[in-house]
Design an enzyme around this catalytic site. Structure first.
Site, PDB file in Angstrom:
ATOM      1  N   LYS A  47       0.835  -1.212   0.000  1.00 51.94           N
ATOM      2  CA  LYS A  47       0.000   0.000   0.000  1.00 51.94           C
ATOM      3  C   LYS A  47       0.867   1.258   0.000  1.00 51.94           C
ATOM      4  CE  LYS A  47      -4.710   0.163   1.863  1.00 51.94           C
ATOM      5  NZ  LYS A  47      -5.474   0.445   3.103  1.00 51.94           N
ATOM      6  N   SER A 134      -7.146   9.233   7.789  1.00 51.87           N
ATOM      7  CA  SER A 134      -5.687   9.262   7.657  1.00 51.87           C
ATOM      8  C   SER A 134      -5.308   9.873   6.308  1.00 51.87           C
ATOM      9  CB  SER A 134      -5.113   7.846   7.762  1.00 51.87           C
ATOM     10  OG  SER A 134      -5.433   7.277   9.007  1.00 51.87           O
TER      11      SER A 134
HETATM   12  O1  PNS Z   1      -7.510   0.878   8.279  1.00 50.35           O
HETATM   13  P1  PNS Z   1      -8.015   0.049   7.120  1.00 50.35           P
HETATM   14  O2  PNS Z   1      -7.036   0.132   5.961  1.00 50.35           O
HETATM   15  O3  PNS Z   1      -9.416   0.406   6.728  1.00 50.35           O
HETATM   16  O4  PNS Z   1      -8.041  -1.491   7.625  1.00 50.35           O
HETATM   17  C1  PNS Z   1      -8.384  -2.539   6.743  1.00 50.35           C
HETATM   18  C2  PNS Z   1      -8.117  -3.920   7.395  1.00 50.35           C
HETATM   19  C3  PNS Z   1      -6.692  -3.998   7.900  1.00 50.35           C
HETATM   20  C4  PNS Z   1      -9.068  -4.125   8.559  1.00 50.35           C
HETATM   21  C5  PNS Z   1      -8.370  -5.004   6.326  1.00 50.35           C
HETATM   22  O5  PNS Z   1      -7.711  -4.663   5.137  1.00 50.35           O
HETATM   23  C6  PNS Z   1      -7.922  -6.403   6.745  1.00 50.35           C
HETATM   24  O6  PNS Z   1      -8.486  -6.996   7.639  1.00 50.35           O
HETATM   25  N1  PNS Z   1      -6.856  -6.931   6.094  1.00 50.35           N
HETATM   26  C7  PNS Z   1      -6.268  -8.210   6.410  1.00 50.35           C
HETATM   27  C8  PNS Z   1      -6.520  -9.239   5.313  1.00 50.35           C
HETATM   28  C9  PNS Z   1      -7.909  -9.834   5.426  1.00 50.35           C
HETATM   29  O7  PNS Z   1      -8.284 -10.441   6.416  1.00 50.35           O
HETATM   30  N2  PNS Z   1      -8.711  -9.646   4.360  1.00 50.35           N
HETATM   31  C10 PNS Z   1     -10.072 -10.124   4.267  1.00 50.35           C
HETATM   32  C11 PNS Z   1     -11.019  -9.117   4.914  1.00 50.35           C
HETATM   33  S1  PNS Z   1     -12.721  -9.618   4.697  1.00 50.35           S
END
Ligand code: PNS
Length: 174
Positions: A47, A134
């Site tokens: 990212k 952010s």
């Molecule tokens: O602060 P953010 O970027 O909105 O957080 C997003 C986050 C970290 C919660 C999400 O991208 C995540 O859980 N990523 C880990 C990979 C995962 O489990 N993906 C499937 C989600 S349904």
């Protein structure tokens, strides 16, 4: 929670690039609700975050590391695998506006499909932070605006230092 002696552990996952007062508001609310809250920073170098995972860990530690019941960690891979490892029963997410809803709804239901035993709990931050993200905070600071009151002070200092050594546009001088 409850008189059964069951300890409820919540995971509050996110990118936290950087943490805002909106995140902090959710953490404060979570502390009141759960026995333990683990702030889980996603290791997502693809990212291209402004702050490295190590920097985000440092910042989070400085801002919330001394709060009782709060721990800061990082994670890779599926959130539900990490939550299971930590024996967390709850995933906490903040909901600011309707625009957050669709993505959050999809994630919550996908996570439920993968782990029916883990519950996603949404909390609303104070309306004072309903417009804070952010992404916008970074943009405003990069372009020389003030985000005082919207992010913790250590974050302001770190962002100023970071952008002072980066020309506008975000690319580092080589
Ligand atoms: O602060 P953010 O970027 O909105 O957080 C997003 C986050 C970290 C919660 C999400 O991208 C995540 O859980 N990523 C880990 C990979 C995962 O489990 N993906 C499937 C989600 S349904």
């Amino acid at each position: 929670m409850g008189g059964s002696g069951m300890q409820v552990t919540a995971v509050y996952p996110g990118t936290f690039d950087p943490i805002t007062n909106g995140h902090l508001d959710i953490i404060t609310r979570g502390v009141r609700l759960f026995d333990r809250i683990i702030i889980a920073i996603l290791n997502n170098p693809e990212k291209n975050p402004l702050f490295s995972l190590e920097e985000r860990m440092d910042i989070l530690q400085a801002v919330v590391g001394t709060l009782p019941k709060v721990r800061v960690e990082s994670f890779d891979g599926l959130l539900i695998d990490y939550a299971r490892e930590r024996r967390a029963q709850v995933i906490v997410r903040g909901l600011r506006a309707l625009s957050d809803f669709e993505y959050e709804y999809q994630m919550a239901l996908m996570n439920r499909k993968l782990a029916p035993d883990i519950e996603t709990v949404f909390m609303m931050p104070s309306e004072a932070y309903s417009y804070v993200s952010s992404q916008l905070v970074k943009e405003v600071v990069r372009l020389g605006g003030s985000v005082e009151g919207l992010v913790p002070l250590p974050v302001i200092d770190r962002m100023r230092t970071r952008y002072d050594s980066r020309p506008p546009g975000g690319k580092r001088r080589s």
